[in-house]
Design an enzyme around this catalytic site. Structure first.
Site, PDB file in Angstrom:
ATOM      1  CG  HIS A 103      -0.299  -0.089   2.527  1.00 47.42           C
ATOM      2  ND1 HIS A 103       0.113  -1.296   3.039  1.00 47.42           N
ATOM      3  CD2 HIS A 103       0.018   0.841   3.454  1.00 47.42           C
ATOM      4  CE1 HIS A 103       0.655  -1.107   4.230  1.00 47.42           C
ATOM      5  NE2 HIS A 103       0.623   0.190   4.504  1.00 47.42           N
ATOM      6  CG  HIS A 105       0.559   5.598   4.021  1.00 48.16           C
ATOM      7  ND1 HIS A 105      -0.262   5.555   5.121  1.00 48.16           N
ATOM      8  CD2 HIS A 105       1.338   4.486   4.097  1.00 48.16           C
ATOM      9  CE1 HIS A 105       0.008   4.468   5.834  1.00 48.16           C
ATOM     10  NE2 HIS A 105       0.980   3.808   5.241  1.00 48.16           N
TER      11      HIS A 105
HETATM   12  P1  AMP Z   1       1.724   0.743   7.469  1.00 45.71           P
HETATM   13  O1  AMP Z   1       1.684  -0.746   7.202  1.00 45.71           O
HETATM   14  O2  AMP Z   1       2.758   1.113   8.502  1.00 45.71           O
HETATM   15  O3  AMP Z   1       1.874   1.557   6.225  1.00 45.71           O
HETATM   16  O4  AMP Z   1       0.369   1.162   8.177  1.00 45.71           O
HETATM   17  C1  AMP Z   1      -0.870   0.603   7.856  1.00 45.71           C
HETATM   18  C2  AMP Z   1      -1.887   1.702   7.716  1.00 45.71           C
HETATM   19  O5  AMP Z   1      -3.144   1.073   7.537  1.00 45.71           O
HETATM   20  C3  AMP Z   1      -2.033   2.636   8.932  1.00 45.71           C
HETATM   21  O6  AMP Z   1      -1.943   3.989   8.479  1.00 45.71           O
HETATM   22  C4  AMP Z   1      -3.411   2.311   9.475  1.00 45.71           C
HETATM   23  O7  AMP Z   1      -4.056   3.439  10.025  1.00 45.71           O
HETATM   24  C5  AMP Z   1      -4.120   1.795   8.251  1.00 45.71           C
HETATM   25  N1  AMP Z   1      -5.211   0.875   8.519  1.00 45.71           N
HETATM   26  C6  AMP Z   1      -5.203  -0.206   9.347  1.00 45.71           C
HETATM   27  N2  AMP Z   1      -6.386  -0.847   9.310  1.00 45.71           N
HETATM   28  C7  AMP Z   1      -7.175  -0.157   8.437  1.00 45.71           C
HETATM   29  C8  AMP Z   1      -8.509  -0.333   7.956  1.00 45.71           C
HETATM   30  N3  AMP Z   1      -9.297  -1.322   8.379  1.00 45.71           N
HETATM   31  N4  AMP Z   1      -8.995   0.568   7.058  1.00 45.71           N
HETATM   32  C9  AMP Z   1      -8.211   1.580   6.621  1.00 45.71           C
HETATM   33  N5  AMP Z   1      -6.946   1.781   7.029  1.00 45.71           N
HETATM   34  C10 AMP Z   1      -6.419   0.922   7.929  1.00 45.71           C
END
Ligand code: AMP
Length: 139
Positions: A103, A105
């Site tokens: 993913h 951001h």
């Molecule tokens: P990272 O793997 O460090 O890039 O972080 C994972 C991102 O996913 C974080 O910013 C979380 O806030 C986000 N996140 C986790 N669960 C969900 C969800 N169910 N829906 C949307 N975003 C999520």
């Protein structure tokens, strides 16, 4: 590197097993709002096919995702009248990754306004309103 876990939370979103606030999708990618937004309009772009991160993604997965990232970065910048956009992507736990489905951001940014701390649940009504602004800004 560990193998792809089909029970990660973004895989569940892709299968419709848990809800998400979708702002855009095409054949290869999905974009939805981050539930712990570090800036207003913080969204995530993922491929619809499985890979953990940039380290195991195919060139086709990366190309599809980055095209959607650009589309959504432009839309979010316009929707929030932002001065800039931060794009972040983490690889493996040591690289800051917490959810192991690739993913990116996309974070609209305003001059002089720092990102909010990570890990705080957002207000869902505000997130839904922000999603609608982004949808309307998608060309
Ligand atoms: P990272 O793997 O460090 O890039 O972080 C994972 C991102 O996913 C974080 O910013 C979380 O806030 C986000 N996140 C986790 N669960 C969900 C969800 N169910 N829906 C949307 N975003 C999520």
């Amino acid at each position: 590197m560990a193998s792809y876990d089909p029970d990660n939370i973004f895989a569940k979103i892709l299968r419709g097993e848990i809800p998400s606030e979708t702002v855009y999708e095409d054949d290869a990618t999905l974009a939805f709002m981050d539930i712990m937004p570090r800036s207003d309009g913080h969204l995530l772009v993922i491929p619809k096919t499985p890979c953990r991160n940039t380290l195991d993604a195919t060139p086709d997965q990366l190309c599809a995702v980055i095209k959607t990232v650009q589309k959504l970065a432009l839309a979010a910048k316009s929707a929030f009248d932002a001065d800039g956009v931060t794009i972040q992507q983490f690889n493996e736990a040591a690289g800051g990754q917490e959810v192991f489905h690739l993913h990116f951001h996309v974070l609209p940014r305003h001059e002089g306004l720092p990102l909010r701390p990570a890990g705080n649940m957002g207000d869902m009504a505000a997130i839904k309103a922000h999603a609608e602004k982004i949808r309307q800004a998608i060309a």
